[in-house]
Enzyme design. Structure first.
Site, PDB file in Angstrom:
ATOM      1  N   LYS A  89       0.726  -1.072   0.020  1.00  0.00           N
ATOM      2  CA  LYS A  89       0.222  -0.167  -0.032  1.00  0.00           C
ATOM      3  C   LYS A  89       0.887   1.306  -0.038  1.00  0.00           C
ATOM      4  O   LYS A  89       1.741   1.238   0.635  1.00  0.00           O
ATOM      5  CB  LYS A  89      -0.962   0.145   1.222  1.00  0.00           C
ATOM      6  CG  LYS A  89      -1.713   1.211   1.413  1.00  0.00           C
ATOM      7  CD  LYS A  89      -3.273   1.027   0.782  1.00  0.00           C
ATOM      8  CE  LYS A  89      -4.140   2.198   0.638  1.00  0.00           C
ATOM      9  NZ  LYS A  89      -3.896   2.823  -0.654  1.00  0.00           N
ATOM     10  N   LYS A 125       5.248   1.683  -3.334  1.00  0.00           N
ATOM     11  CA  LYS A 125       5.107   3.155  -3.595  1.00  0.00           C
ATOM     12  C   LYS A 125       5.201   3.001  -5.356  1.00  0.00           C
ATOM     13  O   LYS A 125       5.876   2.138  -5.704  1.00  0.00           O
ATOM     14  CB  LYS A 125       6.130   4.049  -3.100  1.00  0.00           C
ATOM     15  CG  LYS A 125       6.101   5.431  -3.211  1.00  0.00           C
ATOM     16  CD  LYS A 125       5.086   6.042  -2.017  1.00  0.00           C
ATOM     17  CE  LYS A 125       4.648   7.775  -2.573  1.00  0.00           C
ATOM     18  NZ  LYS A 125       3.824   8.123  -1.170  1.00  0.00           N
ATOM     19  N   ASP A 165      -0.604  10.779  -4.286  1.00  0.00           N
ATOM     20  CA  ASP A 165       0.634  11.321  -3.682  1.00  0.00           C
ATOM     21  C   ASP A 165       0.903  12.763  -4.739  1.00  0.00           C
ATOM     22  O   ASP A 165      -0.012  13.240  -5.287  1.00  0.00           O
ATOM     23  CB  ASP A 165       2.075  10.490  -3.759  1.00  0.00           C
ATOM     24  CG  ASP A 165       3.260  11.227  -3.124  1.00  0.00           C
ATOM     25  OD1 ASP A 165       3.141  10.915  -1.731  1.00  0.00           O
ATOM     26  OD2 ASP A 165       3.977  11.634  -3.579  1.00  0.00           O
ATOM     27  N   SER A 376      -6.553   5.452   3.917  1.00  0.00           N
ATOM     28  CA  SER A 376      -6.908   4.859   2.845  1.00  0.00           C
ATOM     29  C   SER A 376      -7.146   3.328   3.404  1.00  0.00           C
ATOM     30  O   SER A 376      -7.884   2.555   2.556  1.00  0.00           O
ATOM     31  CB  SER A 376      -5.487   4.829   2.154  1.00  0.00           C
ATOM     32  OG  SER A 376      -5.471   5.993   1.257  1.00  0.00           O
TER      33      SER A 376
HETATM   34  P1  NDP Z   1       0.180  17.938  -4.077  1.00  0.00           P
HETATM   35  O1  NDP Z   1       0.708  17.593  -5.511  1.00  0.00           O
HETATM   36  O2  NDP Z   1      -1.112  17.900  -3.641  1.00  0.00           O
HETATM   37  O3  NDP Z   1       0.973  19.167  -3.552  1.00  0.00           O
HETATM   38  C1  NDP Z   1       2.386  19.287  -3.600  1.00  0.00           C
HETATM   39  C2  NDP Z   1       2.804  20.630  -3.109  1.00  0.00           C
HETATM   40  O4  NDP Z   1       3.979  20.672  -2.920  1.00  0.00           O
HETATM   41  C3  NDP Z   1       2.425  21.570  -4.013  1.00  0.00           C
HETATM   42  O5  NDP Z   1       2.114  22.924  -3.540  1.00  0.00           O
HETATM   43  C4  NDP Z   1       3.715  21.931  -4.690  1.00  0.00           C
HETATM   44  O6  NDP Z   1       3.866  23.016  -5.661  1.00  0.00           O
HETATM   45  C5  NDP Z   1       4.719  21.507  -3.892  1.00  0.00           C
HETATM   46  N1  NDP Z   1       5.786  20.752  -4.350  1.00  0.00           N
HETATM   47  C6  NDP Z   1       5.966  19.823  -4.930  1.00  0.00           C
HETATM   48  N2  NDP Z   1       7.296  19.626  -5.356  1.00  0.00           N
HETATM   49  C7  NDP Z   1       8.041  20.429  -4.933  1.00  0.00           C
HETATM   50  C8  NDP Z   1       9.389  20.829  -4.819  1.00  0.00           C
HETATM   51  N3  NDP Z   1      10.154  20.139  -5.618  1.00  0.00           N
HETATM   52  N4  NDP Z   1       9.786  22.156  -4.526  1.00  0.00           N
HETATM   53  C9  NDP Z   1       9.053  22.831  -3.923  1.00  0.00           C
HETATM   54  N5  NDP Z   1       7.525  22.639  -3.840  1.00  0.00           N
HETATM   55  C10 NDP Z   1       7.177  21.391  -4.491  1.00  0.00           C
HETATM   56  O7  NDP Z   1       0.923  16.708  -2.967  1.00  0.00           O
HETATM   57  P2  NDP Z   1       0.428  16.337  -1.739  1.00  0.00           P
HETATM   58  O8  NDP Z   1      -0.101  17.415  -1.089  1.00  0.00           O
HETATM   59  O9  NDP Z   1      -0.338  14.974  -1.917  1.00  0.00           O
HETATM   60  O10 NDP Z   1       2.068  15.913  -1.217  1.00  0.00           O
HETATM   61  C11 NDP Z   1       2.861  16.563  -0.417  1.00  0.00           C
HETATM   62  C12 NDP Z   1       3.735  15.789   0.389  1.00  0.00           C
HETATM   63  O11 NDP Z   1       3.093  15.124   1.367  1.00  0.00           O
HETATM   64  C13 NDP Z   1       4.824  14.938  -0.332  1.00  0.00           C
HETATM   65  O12 NDP Z   1       5.995  14.648   0.112  1.00  0.00           O
HETATM   66  C14 NDP Z   1       4.013  13.612   0.005  1.00  0.00           C
HETATM   67  O13 NDP Z   1       4.739  12.329  -0.360  1.00  0.00           O
HETATM   68  C15 NDP Z   1       3.567  13.806   1.345  1.00  0.00           C
HETATM   69  N6  NDP Z   1       2.236  12.896   1.673  1.00  0.00           N
HETATM   70  C16 NDP Z   1       1.214  12.948   1.125  1.00  0.00           C
HETATM   71  C17 NDP Z   1       0.093  12.332   1.460  1.00  0.00           C
HETATM   72  C18 NDP Z   1      -1.235  12.307   0.895  1.00  0.00           C
HETATM   73  O14 NDP Z   1      -2.324  11.787   1.387  1.00  0.00           O
HETATM   74  N7  NDP Z   1      -1.437  13.154  -0.161  1.00  0.00           N
HETATM   75  C19 NDP Z   1       0.117  11.258   2.527  1.00  0.00           C
HETATM   76  C20 NDP Z   1       1.684  11.130   3.212  1.00  0.00           C
HETATM   77  C21 NDP Z   1       2.583  12.056   2.657  1.00  0.00           C
HETATM   78  P3  NDP Z   1       3.639  22.933  -7.211  1.00  0.00           P
HETATM   79  O15 NDP Z   1       2.180  22.929  -7.514  1.00  0.00           O
HETATM   80  O16 NDP Z   1       4.469  24.300  -7.863  1.00  0.00           O
HETATM   81  O17 NDP Z   1       4.183  21.733  -7.849  1.00  0.00           O
END
Ligand code: NDP
Length: 445
Positions: A89, A125, A165, A376
């Site tokens: 998962k 993943k 993600d 999830s």
């Molecule tokens: P989203 O795609 O919804 O949002 C990601 C955010 O982070 C956006 O604002 C994006 O900006 C910014 N971002 C992405 N890459 C970069 C980078 N290289 N440098 C600076 N900013 C960046 O993703 P999530 O909110 O789902 O995920 C965010 C984090 O949380 C990740 O690390 C993910 O692995 C982790 N996570 C997510 C979960 C989930 O349920 N969604 C669960 C557990 C962990 P921009 O739009 O400009 O790309």
């Protein structure tokens, strides 16, 4: 490291050019050294050597056609890391920075995070170097269909259940689910994060951000602190950041900054979340748009400057290694007393050392952001039962799970002699259950 140094050496030798994977493994192995001392039987059964090697790694071609008829080729990945305690998962990430090392670091972390939830889920993943930004809905759909055409051979509701993600939200899950269903002719809970009318769980969208705040609230309570009246900065403005902002505000905090990969906004009067949701979730535009609606706020280009804003609590919710040692020191100098990791591995090892040395309340990702995958797993349960719980029921279960994760990490840290070190506590608590299961199941895998 003494006992486990040879395991680390082998990881570096066998997986060259994968720095993020090395970083994630090193942090966990360092925490597990006292466990290896107490469990020589696990050392001789090769538990540590086996847990750092994925059970299966799948890499595949993803061809698709853009709106102008041009053919593109991306690379797809699914790393099925560990199935000792349940089906694999973990989310799918669509971002140009994706490569095998990134997916392996995320898959490895997922093993322990999933174990910490107390639910029966293994670690995996996947993702692709496809960039959904600037693509039309039709292009995203064609890409998702092509990606799922291959991925569908390797997943299933009792085998491997991917989720979202970075770059994979409700739209992408919908296109992938539709394609899976066409290929397999069944309606099962093979993906999570589905829409509410077709198998999705209430509160899944909110779960990671809400869970982060529930975890930090519990950790802060133990130290006489809370969100109420605190100034909070949150990086990112995606799924995790938005719902962390919502819950922090509900708990009485003033959230003053958010960012995206171009820059950050600062609104000292407090972020107006309705505006952010409209810009990011509906219009899919940049966070800089915010100042058009709220002229008292400011926008600054570049990401790392966000950590120079004075705050009590910092919640990094964007991406890996976004807080380095310098930013960590600035946070401490500015009086920040708590850092909760919403993103995966957002703090570099040097930054984590700064937080621990200065006795900040530090919630490491695999504990603090486990609410997404926990919910999830609750979606999987509801799919298997063909039943839906109410928002309140799911939210209450989520809160309970996050409180229990804090308690497990905190008591493991205490038991292994480094009280308050939740990094060590989370790594050990997550590991013990998986190691026990692997040991019981013999050396077949
Ligand atoms: P989203 O795609 O919804 O949002 C990601 C955010 O982070 C956006 O604002 C994006 O900006 C910014 N971002 C992405 N890459 C970069 C980078 N290289 N440098 C600076 N900013 C960046 O993703 P999530 O909110 O789902 O995920 C965010 C984090 O949380 C990740 O690390 C993910 O692995 C982790 N996570 C997510 C979960 C989930 O349920 N969604 C669960 C557990 C962990 P921009 O739009 O400009 O790309």
């Amino acid at each position: 490291m003494k006992i486990l140094q040879s395991v680390m050496d082998q990881v570096i030798k066998r997986n060259p050019n994968e720095p993020e994977f090395h970083q994630a493994v090193k942090e966990v192995l360092e925490s597990l050294e006292p466990v290896a001392e107490r469990h020589p039987e696990w050392v001789s059964a090769g538990i540590f050597d086996r847990i750092v090697e994925p059970e299966r790694q799948i890499i595949f071609r993803v061809p698709w056609v853009d709106d102008n008829g041009k053919v593109h080729v991306n690379r797809g990945f699914r790393v099925q890391f560990n199935s000792a305690i349940g089906p694999y998962k973990g989310g799918l990430r669509f971002h140009p920075s994706v490569n095998l090392g990134i997916i392996k670091f995320l898959g490895f972390e997922q093993i322990f995070k999933n174990s910490l939830t107390g639910l029966p889920i293994g670690g995996g993943k996947g993702g692709s170097d496809f960039d959904p930004k600037g693509k039309s809905d039709a292009e995203v759909m064609r890409f998702c269909q092509s990606f799922m055409t291959e991925l569908s051979r390797h997943i299933g509701p009792d085998t491997d259940v991917p989720a979202g993600d970075i770059g994979v939200g409700g739209r992408e899950i919908g296109y992938m689910y539709g394609q899976y269903k066409r290929l397999n002719n069944d309606f099962t809970g093979v993906l999570t994060g589905k829409g509410l009318t077709w198998g999705g769980s209430l509160a899944r969208t909110e779960a990671t951000g809400y869970g982060l705040c529930y975890f930090m609230d519990e950790a802060m309570k133990a130290k006489g602190k809370s969100f109420r009246g605190s100034t909070v900065i949150i990086s990112g403005s995606g799924n995790v950041a938005i719902y962390a902002t919502e819950k922090a505000q509900q708990l009485g905090a003033n959230v003053v900054a958010l960012s995206d990969s171009n820059g950050y906004i600062y609104d000292p009067e407090g972020i107006k979340l309705d505006t952010v949701k409209r810009i990011k979730e509906v219009e899919r535009k940049r966070i800089s748009e915010y100042i058009k609606y709220h002229p008292n706020a400011t926008y600054t280009e570049g990401c790392s400057g966000i950590w120079t804003i004075k705050c009590d609590i910092a919640l990094p919710c964007a991406t890996q290694n976004e807080i380095d040692e310098k930013s960590a020191r600035i946070l401490v100098e500015n009086g920040c007393f708590a850092v909760g990791e919403g993103a995966n591995m957002p703090s570099t090892p040097e930054a984590i050392n700064v937080f621990l040395e200065n006795k900040l309340i530090f919630g490491p990702a695999k504990a603090a952001n486990a609410g997404g995958v926990a919910t999830s797993a609750l979606e999987m349960s509801q799919n298997s039962m063909r039943y839906s719980w109410t928002f309140e029921e799911v939210d209450a279960k989520l809160k309970n799970i996050m409180i229990n994760i804090y308690k497990s990490a905190s008591s493991a840290a205490k038991e292994y002699g480094d009280e308050d070190n939740l990094v060590m506590g989370a790594n050990i608590a997550g590991f013990l259950k998986v190691a026990n299961a692997m040991y019981a199941q013999g050396i077949a895998y």
